[in-house]
Motif scaffolding. Structure first.
Motif, mmCIF file in Angstrom:
data_model
loop_
_atom_site.group_PDB
_atom_site.id
_atom_site.type_symbol
_atom_site.label_atom_id
_atom_site.label_comp_id
_atom_site.label_asym_id
_atom_site.label_seq_id
_atom_site.Cartn_x
_atom_site.Cartn_y
_atom_site.Cartn_z
ATOM 1 N N ARG B 348 0.845 -1.189 0.000
ATOM 2 C CA ARG B 348 0.000 0.000 0.000
ATOM 3 C C ARG B 348 0.883 1.242 0.000
ATOM 4 N N GLY B 349 1.259 1.654 -1.182
ATOM 5 C CA GLY B 349 2.132 2.823 -1.298
ATOM 6 C C GLY B 349 1.329 4.106 -1.344
ATOM 7 N N GLY B 350 1.976 5.195 -0.925
ATOM 8 C CA GLY B 350 1.278 6.466 -1.000
ATOM 9 C C GLY B 350 1.917 7.519 -0.128
ATOM 10 N N LEU B 351 1.171 8.573 0.115
ATOM 11 C CA LEU B 351 1.669 9.692 0.905
ATOM 12 C C LEU B 351 1.007 9.697 2.276
ATOM 13 N N VAL B 352 1.844 9.789 3.312
ATOM 14 C CA VAL B 352 1.366 9.776 4.686
ATOM 15 C C VAL B 352 2.004 10.936 5.428
ATOM 16 N N GLU B 353 1.225 11.918 5.817
ATOM 17 C CA GLU B 353 1.782 13.040 6.570
ATOM 18 C C GLU B 353 1.665 12.746 8.056
ATOM 19 N N LEU B 354 2.812 12.743 8.719
ATOM 20 C CA LEU B 354 2.851 12.398 10.136
ATOM 21 C C LEU B 354 3.742 13.364 10.893
ATOM 22 N N ALA B 355 3.438 13.546 12.170
ATOM 23 C CA ALA B 355 4.361 14.266 13.042
ATOM 24 C C ALA B 355 5.655 13.459 13.114
ATOM 25 N N PHE B 356 6.793 14.143 13.232
ATOM 26 C CA PHE B 356 8.056 13.441 13.422
ATOM 27 C C PHE B 356 7.954 12.565 14.666
ATOM 28 N N GLY B 357 8.670 11.441 14.651
ATOM 29 C CA GLY B 357 8.714 10.605 15.847
ATOM 30 C C GLY B 357 8.091 9.225 15.680
ATOM 31 N N ALA B 358 7.243 9.043 14.673
ATOM 32 C CA ALA B 358 6.744 7.701 14.398
ATOM 33 C C ALA B 358 7.928 6.852 13.928
ATOM 34 N N THR B 359 7.746 5.560 13.803
ATOM 35 C CA THR B 359 8.859 4.725 13.350
ATOM 36 C C THR B 359 8.668 4.324 11.893
ATOM 37 N N LEU B 360 9.787 3.920 11.300
ATOM 38 C CA LEU B 360 9.751 3.399 9.940
ATOM 39 C C LEU B 360 8.789 2.226 9.840
ATOM 40 N N ARG B 361 8.784 1.386 10.888
ATOM 41 C CA ARG B 361 7.920 0.206 10.860
ATOM 42 C C ARG B 361 6.447 0.603 10.773
ATOM 43 N N GLU B 362 6.062 1.634 11.528
ATOM 44 C CA GLU B 362 4.660 2.071 11.456
ATOM 45 C C GLU B 362 4.286 2.457 10.026
ATOM 46 N N LEU B 363 5.235 3.096 9.351
ATOM 47 C CA LEU B 363 4.957 3.498 7.977
ATOM 48 C C LEU B 363 4.916 2.308 7.034
ATOM 49 N N ILE B 364 5.958 1.487 7.093
ATOM 50 C CA ILE B 364 6.109 0.435 6.091
ATOM 51 C C ILE B 364 5.152 -0.728 6.336
ATOM 52 N N GLU B 365 4.993 -1.066 7.612
ATOM 53 C CA GLU B 365 4.091 -2.183 7.906
ATOM 54 C C GLU B 365 2.690 -1.682 8.221
ATOM 55 N N GLY B 366 2.593 -0.678 9.087
ATOM 56 C CA GLY B 366 1.282 -0.164 9.482
ATOM 57 C C GLY B 366 0.515 0.409 8.307
ATOM 58 N N PHE B 367 1.133 1.347 7.637
ATOM 59 C CA PHE B 367 0.470 1.927 6.468
ATOM 60 C C PHE B 367 0.704 1.072 5.224
ATOM 61 N N GLY B 368 1.957 0.713 4.999
ATOM 62 C CA GLY B 368 2.326 0.076 3.734
ATOM 63 C C GLY B 368 1.904 -1.377 3.591
ATOM 64 N N GLY B 369 1.698 -2.080 4.733
ATOM 65 C CA GLY B 369 1.253 -3.468 4.655
ATOM 66 C C GLY B 369 2.315 -4.440 4.159
ATOM 67 N N GLY B 370 3.595 -4.047 4.268
ATOM 68 C CA GLY B 370 4.664 -4.953 3.825
ATOM 69 C C GLY B 370 4.879 -4.878 2.323
ATOM 70 N N THR B 371 5.594 -5.867 1.794
ATOM 71 C CA THR B 371 5.961 -5.804 0.377
ATOM 72 C C THR B 371 4.792 -6.164 -0.526
ATOM 73 N N ARG B 372 4.847 -5.658 -1.730
ATOM 74 C CA ARG B 372 3.831 -5.977 -2.721
ATOM 75 C C ARG B 372 4.016 -7.409 -3.220
ATOM 76 N N SER B 373 5.270 -7.836 -3.280
ATOM 77 C CA SER B 373 5.564 -9.188 -3.762
ATOM 78 C C SER B 373 5.178 -10.236 -2.729
ATOM 79 N N GLY B 374 4.963 -9.811 -1.457
ATOM 80 C CA GLY B 374 4.637 -10.764 -0.403
ATOM 81 C C GLY B 374 5.869 -11.415 0.210
ATOM 82 N N ARG B 375 7.046 -11.084 -0.307
ATOM 83 C CA ARG B 375 8.285 -11.646 0.244
ATOM 84 C C ARG B 375 8.763 -10.764 1.397
ATOM 85 N N PRO B 376 9.709 -11.281 2.197
ATOM 86 C CA PRO B 376 10.175 -10.476 3.338
ATOM 87 C C PRO B 376 10.866 -9.183 2.896
#
Ligand SMILES: Cc1cc2nc3c(=O)[nH]c(=O)nc-3n(C[C@H](O)[C@H](O)[C@H](O)COP(=O)(O)O)c2cc1C
Ligand code: SF4
Ligand code: FES
Lengths: 167, 518
Positions: B348-376
């Motif tokens: 789930r790619g896109g634009l997410v405006e957040l206050a500084f301080g969240a983690t990369l994981r929240e963005l990539i996994e929380g918003f992004g849902g992991g890889t599109r290919s389904g691989r690690p």
């Protein structure tokens, strides 16, 4: 797009005259010439140099600094394929290998009057790659079939719709 | 009364068929005799759901996506004009998980309004900041910026108020505001989405900058890879001039500010501020030595404020809503929000405006849902082509300037590119050098020659030729480039290279046959 009118010195002079009063007129002039002719003919160098009151060497040096400006006419279809990191992560290099193997097409080699394929680095469509700008229109989620079709002058709109149907 | 349907005209949405969808919806409404009004907007940034169509109903703007032309008849059958249930329905867009978890400040209007309607802009709070600014002294505007904690969003994170104050205090017959809309970093598209989705916000920010420092002219330098953004921005400037937002008397203040949009020409280095100024002046985009700094001697030798699109676009809300409100977002010395951009191999790619301080994981996994290919996930590049590659075990790093610097990385312009486990990090490192060699302005040797030597050295390492010796050469090369380059192009190219080597050494030590067979 690229209606590729043949080089015409008179038209070129008109374009230069129209834009020369802008501050920093060089890039607007070069873009306008390329929009008109599909490239910037070497014959434009003395015209631009005289209008901007710079040396020919300086004018030539500026034109050649920028990747955008072509010294020879482009094909009627211009495909600018993104090969930057986000599109790499979505397999753009493998895609190009497949297109090379199946259709004998590669970016950045001299094309013909039908087709020009150029490498670009990022089109701002990094969430929906691999991406290309085809005659000025953005196409996402490319696969080899669609890219080959686009290179064969296929419909941009059909390729966009097909991209949207790709899960 | 006709039903309002909102369909993005953002280039990313167009790239997956938004234009055909808009046309199909108009045709279908016509043939069914339904009264609809189609409004073209920017994108909400929910890019994986594009084309995302919104219908105005009594419970809010109901979102449907991704809509293909073949879905349109079914949507009408399902009663989507009144928010009817459908497999593609997501409920009211304002209540979607993706939206409510964000802090939309700069992007509050993007996707919601017609980008070139000044009435829409005003109705959604636009121009309040500029009206405030007109009643303030330049020095007070600069003080507000300082209180907001705003740092440059183009990559370097330099405090914006310092540049503005320097230009304000300089005396000259002409000063300029220049907007850096070159957005060359792979993985970034926030500037583009803002210019296509809310161009008046950038115009407002630049006009405020003009009033603050006493500049009467501005330029927006937009990369040529963004033809859609250039058109929208140019249209909006025309509208703003007609309405008196720009021109000889900004909103009737008696003070002038005029704006021009200019196209770049396909050179990554022209995103570097001094190279950009050379290019605007009509020359080769060769980097200037500093000093003098642009705030004192910038465009045509005059005091110039040069800022990124997002820095300038953050200014109106700082003035309209207060500096404190902006500074309340964020952590430590990273205040406010950053529009992050999630791309590459992500579900789930896109634009997410957040206050500084969240983690990369929240963005990539929380918003992004992991890889599109389904691989690690194996690697993540943050901050564009000069940014570090991080391994999966660093995903809990907080997104703030200093926390990233502490792990040898940088946030840059907020681009996050996800790679799965099929990535070959030696290839990525090689590409970093190759890109630098191709895009170097050529002014200094460490960058111009170093990048070419870097490619050769990595090729030898991968081919298994005198590996240890060549690792030492690579190390030296990186030190020289880091220490002796004139600008960050040569100076930071070692960052992706060395981070790849540090975190993924196994990719550089594979048996050579494998590479040779490729
Ligand atoms: C090679 C290179 C490329 C850059 N590209 C961009 C760019 O595309 N956009 C941008 O805003 N800043 C870019 N920068 C940073 C600018 O030099 C400068 O820091 C920025 O425009 C200042 O604006 P800000 O303070 O608002 O961030 C680049 C820097 C370097 C060294
Ligand atoms: S580091 Fe590279 S891009 Fe920067 S000034 Fe030197 S040669 Fe030019
Ligand atoms: S990296 Fe290909 S569009 Fe951005």
């Amino acid at each position: 797009m690229t209606a590729v009118a043949g080089w015409n010195e008179e038209v070129a002079r008109e374009i230069v005259t129209r834009l020369v009063a802008l501050d920093g007129a060089m890039l607007p002039i070069l873009h306008a010439l390329q929009d008109e002719f599909g490239y910037v003919d070497p014959a434009a160098v003395p015209v631009i140099a005289a209008a901007l009151n710079i040396s020919r060497a300086e004018a030539h040096g500026t034109i050649s600094f920028y990747h955008d400006f072509r010294a020879a006419p482009a094909g009627r279809r211009v495909v600018k394929i993104c090969r930057a990191e986000a599109c790499q992560a979505n397999g753009c290099e493998g895609l190009l290998d497949e297109v090379r193997a199946r259709a004998g097409l590669s970016p950045d080699v001299p094309g013909d009057d039908r087709l020009t394929i150029e490498t670009v680095y990022c089109l701002g469509n990094c969430a929906l790659g691999p991406s290309a700008l085809v005659d000025g229109e953005l196409v996402g989620r490319l696969d080899a079939d669609r890219l080959i079709g686009l290179c064969a002058n296929g419909s941009v709109e059909d390729a966009q719709v097909a991209a949207g149907e790709t899960k | 009364m006709s039903v309002r349907i909102f369909i993005p005209k953002d280039a990313a949405a167009l790239s997956v068929g938004a234009e055909s969808v808009a046309r199909r919806i108009a045709e279908e409404a016509m043939s069914r005799g339904s009264a609809v009004e189609i409004v073209r907007t920017g994108s909400r940034g929910i890019l994986w759901l594009e084309p995302l169509v919104e219908v105005e109903t009594s419970i809010g703007r109901c979102a449907y996506g991704p809509v293909a032309p073949r879905d349109v008849a079914g949507l009408f059958d399902a009663g989507f004009l009144t928010g009817g249930a459908h497999a593609l329905a997501h409920g009211a867009v304002e209540t979607m998980d993706w939206m409510i978890r964000q802090n939309r400040v700069t992007f509050a209007r993007v996707g919601a309004i017609d980008p070139v309607s000044l009435d829409d802009f005003r109705a959604h709070g636009g121009l309040a900041g500029l009206e405030r600014a007109i009643a303030m002294r330049g020095a007070d505007i600069v003080d507000s910026l300082q209180a907001s904690g705003l740092r440059g969003r183009g990559g370097a994170g330099f405090p914006t108020w310092i540049k503005w104050r320097t230009a304000l205090e300089a005396s000259a017959d002409q000063k300029y505001i220049v907007c850096n809309a070159d957005e060359g970093d792979s993985g970034t598209f926030a500037d583009r989405m803002l210019m296509e989705g809310d161009p008046f916000l950038l115009i407002e920010g630049m006009a405020i900058a003009g009033l603050a420092v006493g500049a009467t002219r501005g330029f927006i330098y937009i990369r040529s890879e963004y033809p859609h953004a250039f058109r929208t921005m140019s249209d909006a400037i025309g509208v703003a001039e007609k309405a008196g937002v720009l021109g000889g008397s900004v909103l009737g203040s008696g003070r002038a500010f005029r704006l021009e949009a200019r196209l770049g020409a396909g050179a990554y280095i022209c995103g570097e501020e001094t190279s950009l100024l050379e290019s605007l002046e009509g020359k080769r985009g060769v980097v200037r030595a500093k000093p003098p700094i642009p705030a004192l001697q910038g465009l045509f030798g005059k005091p110039t404020v040069i800022n990124n699109v997002l820095s300038l676009a953050a200014v109106p809300s700082i003035l309209a809503d207060s500096a404190q409100a902006y500074a309340e977002y964020g952590v430590a010395r990273s205040r406010g929000t950053l529009p992050f951009q999630i791309g590459g191999n992500v579900k789930r790619g896109g634009l997410v405006e957040l206050a500084f301080g969240a983690t990369l994981r929240e963005l990539i996994e929380g918003f992004g849902g992991g890889t599109r290919s389904g691989r690690p996930i194996r690697a993540v590049q943050v901050g564009g082509p000069l940014g570090a590659y991080l391994p999966a075990n660093q995903l809990d790093t907080p997104l703030d300037y200093e926390a990233f610097a502490a792990i040898g990385a940088m946030l840059g312009h907020g681009g996050i590119v996800v790679f799965d486990d099929s990535v070959d990090m030696a290839k990525q490192a090689r590409f970093a050098f190759e890109f630098c060699a191709k895009e170097s302005c050529g002014k200094c040797t460490p960058c111009r020659i170093g990048a070419v030597r870097g490619v050769e050295t990595l090729d030898r390492i991968v081919a298994g030729v005198e590996r240890e010796k060549n690792f030492a050469v690579l190390d030296d090369l990186n030190k020289v480039m880091t220490d002796a380059s004139l600008c960050a192009m040569g100076g930071l190219t070692p960052m992706p290279v060395m981070s790849a080597l540090r975190h993924f050494p196994e990719d550089f030590r594979r048996p050579p046959q494998r590479q040779a067979a490729e």
